[in-house]
Motif scaffolding. Sequence first.
Motif, mmCIF file in Angstrom:
data_model
loop_
_atom_site.group_PDB
_atom_site.id
_atom_site.type_symbol
_atom_site.label_atom_id
_atom_site.label_comp_id
_atom_site.label_asym_id
_atom_site.label_seq_id
_atom_site.Cartn_x
_atom_site.Cartn_y
_atom_site.Cartn_z
ATOM 1 N N SER A 107 0.832 -1.206 0.000
ATOM 2 C CA SER A 107 0.000 0.000 0.000
ATOM 3 C C SER A 107 0.865 1.254 0.000
ATOM 4 O O SER A 107 0.546 2.241 -0.678
ATOM 5 N N PRO A 146 -12.148 0.440 6.885
ATOM 6 C CA PRO A 146 -12.480 1.481 5.899
ATOM 7 C C PRO A 146 -11.301 1.869 5.014
ATOM 8 O O PRO A 146 -11.484 2.150 3.828
ATOM 9 N N SER A 147 -10.087 1.895 5.567
ATOM 10 C CA SER A 147 -8.922 2.292 4.765
ATOM 11 C C SER A 147 -8.588 1.224 3.732
ATOM 12 O O SER A 147 -8.258 1.536 2.581
ATOM 13 N N LEU A 207 -10.707 -0.925 2.415
ATOM 14 C CA LEU A 207 -11.769 -0.919 1.410
ATOM 15 C C LEU A 207 -11.573 0.232 0.428
ATOM 16 O O LEU A 207 -11.749 0.065 -0.788
ATOM 17 N N ARG A 208 -11.181 1.401 0.933
ATOM 18 C CA ARG A 208 -10.924 2.548 0.055
ATOM 19 C C ARG A 208 -9.722 2.266 -0.857
ATOM 20 O O ARG A 208 -9.749 2.577 -2.056
ATOM 21 N N ARG A 232 -10.770 -0.117 -3.578
ATOM 22 C CA ARG A 232 -11.622 0.557 -4.557
ATOM 23 C C ARG A 232 -10.793 1.447 -5.480
ATOM 24 O O ARG A 232 -10.940 1.404 -6.702
ATOM 25 N N ASP A 233 -9.892 2.247 -4.897
ATOM 26 C CA ASP A 233 -9.095 3.177 -5.703
ATOM 27 C C ASP A 233 -8.116 2.446 -6.615
ATOM 28 O O ASP A 233 -7.801 2.925 -7.712
ATOM 29 N N ASP A 262 -6.282 -3.451 7.871
ATOM 30 C CA ASP A 262 -6.634 -2.034 7.821
ATOM 31 C C ASP A 262 -5.614 -1.179 8.558
ATOM 32 O O ASP A 262 -5.295 -0.068 8.118
ATOM 33 N N GLU A 269 -3.722 2.032 7.016
ATOM 34 C CA GLU A 269 -3.828 3.307 7.728
ATOM 35 C C GLU A 269 -2.443 3.860 8.061
ATOM 36 O O GLU A 269 -2.175 5.060 7.911
ATOM 37 N N TRP A 309 -5.593 9.883 0.584
ATOM 38 C CA TRP A 309 -6.853 10.577 0.850
ATOM 39 C C TRP A 309 -6.885 11.084 2.280
ATOM 40 O O TRP A 309 -6.051 10.757 3.094
#
Length: 427
Positions: A28, A79-80, A82-83, A86-87, A408, A412, A427
Amino acid sequence: MPAQPAAPSTPINRQRIAIIGSGIAGLSAAWLLSRDHDVTLYERAAKPGMGIYSVDIPWADKSTSIDIPLRVFTPAYYPSLLRLYRDAGVRTETTDHAAAYADADNRLFFHYGNLQLGKRSLSFPKLLNGPLLAQHLNLFNTLQQHKHSPDTDQQSFGSFLQQHSLDNDYCRQILLPALATVCTCDYDDVLAYPADILINYLTCGVMKDGLMRASGGVDEVVAQLLESNVSLRTATAIDHIEEDNHGVRVCSGAQTAVFDRVVIATQPHHASQILSKLPSAQSRCQQLQQIPVVESRMQLHTDTSLLPASLMPLAPVSYFLPGDENRPEATVDLAKAIGHLRNGPAILQVWNPLRAANPSSVLADVTFSRPLVTLQSRQAVRELRRQDASQRILLTGSYLCDGIPLLDGAVESSLRVAHLIGSSRAW
């Protein structure tokens, strides 16, 4: 989860960056930084770290890759991740998380299913055990009442359970096996966790949102995050790093390379070893050494004789609970959990195997390490998180989050590093 720092308002200065470690933290970080910087990603194994233990097996006249371990996540707690998926264009799918519990005689005593309703997942008991179900409802009522209690971050989870007189049989038979599997550790380790971390996890919506996974497994995750402009150096173990006026020198045997920045994306004990020769990093080394790391064993096999006969058509997840063990044996039938394997023969992924599978059925047997959180290690982590943009050596990893060290937390942590260095993707 904590809010992310604001994106840098100043122009991004292109830099040469080395990332050590290619698990989800390293991958990441590489994806977040590679658009704006020249990134070299080092991995000591022969292939990127998320897929280091994956195996290929024959399936429907072709070969298919099996992730070890299976990576699943619940949207509310990830949430991180998943984002990021997606991105980066990583496809996702829902997966069945129904579970069954068997005692030392391999007899089923509790089983719940889940019904997928759009994006929601409704969990319900399928084998009704009145006392356990009553205690389950009592637990979640207690957790909701104390979700925002300020004293739970100074209290162990075991102390919290005792304080509120939660039923010992329920905890040993249902709660601790599930949490030990999530945290990949002993029951004693679960009880030593800061109470607020596990309360937050249990109340975040796991039973309502259900579980998801990357549709193409770690192969797709690696392919989408590892872009062509990243220089990947596999089978390259980094011994140590050095810092001088010219930059940060990454040393692997007799080979060295100089970078403007180095991001260490390994487990904490490996990060400490890499930093050990830097006089300026001794404080960080000491803090890293305060983070406990435990080993886990996982086996992939096809020996269905180890499952309760009554479980065969039921749940993808099963727990075998001999009374004298400090960890459960947790089994996932991948043919029930992974979309393209459904309706095929059982493939069992077993964390902490306590019983011997037929040797001819074993497809893989691996050991891996995971960090833990205690009240004592949490303070060290909080100190390590105080990184700033002036530092040329930065840390990232799931252990740096203020929660269970899972996927996650790694993303993060890499987001924070990307903001410090400069990234148009963060983001």
